[in-house]
Scaffold this motif. Structure first.
Motif, PDB file in Angstrom:
ATOM      1  N   UNK B 195       0.837  -1.197   0.000  1.00 52.51           N
ATOM      2  CA  UNK B 195       0.000   0.000   0.000  1.00 52.51           C
ATOM      3  C   UNK B 195       0.872   1.246   0.000  1.00 52.51           C
ATOM      4  N   UNK B 196       1.906   1.234   0.847  1.00 57.08           N
ATOM      5  CA  UNK B 196       2.789   2.400   0.908  1.00 57.08           C
ATOM      6  C   UNK B 196       3.465   2.603  -0.435  1.00 57.08           C
ATOM      7  N   UNK B 197       3.909   1.497  -1.011  1.00 56.58           N
ATOM      8  CA  UNK B 197       4.629   1.603  -2.267  1.00 56.58           C
ATOM      9  C   UNK B 197       3.723   2.165  -3.375  1.00 56.58           C
ATOM     10  N   UNK B 198       2.512   1.628  -3.456  1.00 56.93           N
ATOM     11  CA  UNK B 198       1.654   2.078  -4.554  1.00 56.93           C
ATOM     12  C   UNK B 198       1.129   3.486  -4.315  1.00 56.93           C
ATOM     13  N   UNK B 199       0.960   3.863  -3.058  1.00 58.43           N
ATOM     14  CA  UNK B 199       0.377   5.173  -2.797  1.00 58.43           C
ATOM     15  C   UNK B 199       1.417   6.238  -2.454  1.00 58.43           C
ATOM     16  N   UNK B 200       2.707   5.889  -2.579  1.00 62.45           N
ATOM     17  CA  UNK B 200       3.740   6.835  -2.150  1.00 62.45           C
ATOM     18  C   UNK B 200       3.605   8.224  -2.794  1.00 62.45           C
TER      19      UNK B 200
END
Lengths: 215, 322
Positions: B195-200
């Motif tokens: 999630x963090x990676x995709x929403x960074x």
């Protein structure tokens, strides 16, 4: 509890002030934003540049700074003065228009290329293509982001209250200066905003449903 | 010319017409700018004495301290909002109904209330009940600003992360459970990192909003950059007028530069994420907070669409204030 009942007149005035400011700046921001989006997709480079510069500038500037600017710097350029309400209206619409512009522009880009090509092959001009083919379709894509932009606008209008415009935050400020319990004031003012923001998202949901088409 | 859906590659006549529009447009814009500059110059805002004030050490120190204070508030509030956002997002995905409702209520409440009101209420609260809360020192404004920013942006970041959770394919979670992973492991090893990676990019863009909103400290008279600037302009009289115009120009440039640097980072992360072959769809950096549902303008059919649609599903996308 008593704070609300005893000062209902002020509260109502603040509430109406917020609604009125929000509605007026929404309309103005929408018009400005659509015009700017038109600039940004037009074949004329200086207009594209103007639109891009506008968006970059106003999206990266804190709203409070814009309020300060129109209060202290803009009167140096124009001789005629505005009343605080008009100043707040201008600032909020200019700030919000940059977000509306981006939303509309990305909405325009989601319209399939073939639609516009068909319109052009029928001999439509730029404005005809934009007005009758592309924009009406873009509107559907743009509605959800627009709803959140206008909710943000409602919340941003609170800053106008700090600059002596009658609206909900100003009411809270005045009464808390008089020594009323801040927790209750906070709750009532929050409720006032919740009513407005839920109304906006509800209206937009209705609009979305009525404009819905099978694709 | 495929850059626009709206017009064909211009022919000779259209090129001529566009050139005329270009000239008129350029003249109009230059005229507007010249008018503003002339008016300001008439009022003496470009006089050398006025701008000379920026050569004084104390003026520079005031601006520098303002920048430091703003960055301090931003750093602390940004970090707290990320922690709070992660906690809220996890709480919202909880299996226990009470925790889920509590988190949802918290997010909805603080997202719907203007940030300024939260900050102001906290400020008054701290001022009023300072002794009762065991609060010492003069940092009421600082903490009101930091906590207000952290609470509001934490609620927004939680929604961003939730969109990120939704973008992770369902099968991965099922596979993880099938392998015998516990709920906390699925969360920390599978959902949160992806999630963090995709929403960074979206997360960083929301940090830009946090940075802009530090200027709300101005209204509770906390001495961040904008308040420092106002004080400076308010107390410096040159040639019989206060130096609002130059100060606003300088401070505005500083704010725009800081915000653009941060949004540049978001765009860079977005591009980098698109290039990486991780299979994780990366959200568009462009203004999530104001227009999270909008598809990425540059690349409507790009890999962002999935994440964007997930973002759009959180039906009331993260709003913003300030």
């Amino acid at each position: 509890m008593n704070v609300l009942l005893d000062h209902f007149a002020e509260f109502r005035e603040g509430f109406i002030g917020t609604v009125w400011l929000t509605v007026a700046s929404s309309v103005l921001a929408l018009i400005l934003g659509v015009v700017l989006a038109g600039f940004r997709v037009s074949p004329v480079p200086p207009l594209r540049f103007f639109g891009a510069a506008w968006v970059t500038l106003f999206r990266n500037t804190p709203l409070t700074l814009l309020f300060l600017t129109i209060w202290f710097a803009v009167p140096q350029v124009f001789d005629f003065g505005f009343d605080p309400w008009t100043k707040a209206l201008i600032v909020l619409s200019v700030y919000t228009s940059s977000f509306v512009c981006e939303a509309v522009r990305s909405g325009i880009n989601t319209v399939p290329l073939g639609q516009a090509e068909a319109a052009r092959s029928l001999g439509m001009t730029f404005f005809q293509t934009l007005g009758t083919i592309v924009l009406p379709q873009a509107v559907r894509t743009v509605l959800p982001p627009l709803s959140s932009i206008f909710i943000a606008l409602t919340k941003n209008s609170a800053i106008a209250g700090a600059f002596s415009v009658t609206e909900l935050f100003g009411w809270q400020k005045v009464l808390s200066d008089q020594g009323f319990a801040i927790a209750w004031l906070f709750l009532w003012v929050a409720l006032g905003y919740l009513v407005i923001t839920f109304t906006i998202s509800g209206l937009f949901r209705l609009l979305e449903r009525s404009l819905e088409v099978a694709r | 010319m495929s850059s626009s859906v709206l017009y064909d590659a211009p022919g000779p006549r259209a090129r001529m017409r566009n050139r005329i529009y270009s000239v008129i447009g350029t003249l109009a814009i230059i005229g507007l700018i010249t008018f503003v500059i002339m008016r300001l110059a008439d009022r003496g805002h470009f006089a050398s004495e006025v701008w000379n004030t920026f050569n004084y050490a104390n003026v520079r120190i005031a601006i520098r301290d303002g920048i430091f204070t703003t960055l301090k508030v931003f750093a602390l509030a940004g970090a707290l909002s990320l922690v709070l956002g992660a906690l809220l997002a996890v709480a919202r995905a909880s299996d226990h109904r009470a925790i889920r409702w509590l988190a949802t209520g918290f997010i909805e409440l603080f997202r719907a209330i203007p940030l300024l009101i939260t900050i102001y209420a906290l400020w008054v609260l701290f001022l009023t009940y300072k002794s009762d809360l065991g609060f010492v020192g003069e940092n009421n404004g600082f903490w009101a600003l930091v906590i207000g920013l952290a609470v509001y942006n934490g609620a927004v970041q939680a929604e961003v992360l939730r969109a990120g959770f939704n973008a992770v394919p369902r099968g991965q979670v099922e596979a993880a459970y099938a392998l015998g992973l516990r709920k906390s492991q699925v969360m920390t090893m599978l959902l949160l990192p992806q999630a963090v990676r995709s929403m960074l990019p979206t997360i960083i863009s929301q940090l830009v909003v946090t940075l802009k909103d530090t200027s709300l400290g101005y209204i509770i008279t906390y001495a961040e950059l904008l308040y420092a600037a106002r004080q400076l302009a308010n107390t410096t009289l040159v040639n019989g007028q206060y130096i609002y115009v130059p100060v606003i120009m300088v401070v505005g440039t500083i704010y725009v530069a800081m915000c653009m640097a941060l949004s540049g980072l978001a765009t860079w992360v977005e591009k980098r994420g698109r290039r990486a072959k991780t299979g994780i769809a990366v959200a568009a950096a462009a203004e999530p907070a104001e227009a999270p549902g909008a598809l990425d303008p540059s690349d409507p059919k790009g890999p962002t669409v999935e994440a964007e649609q997930a973002a759009a599903k959180t039906d009331e996308p993260p709003g913003k204030s300030g």
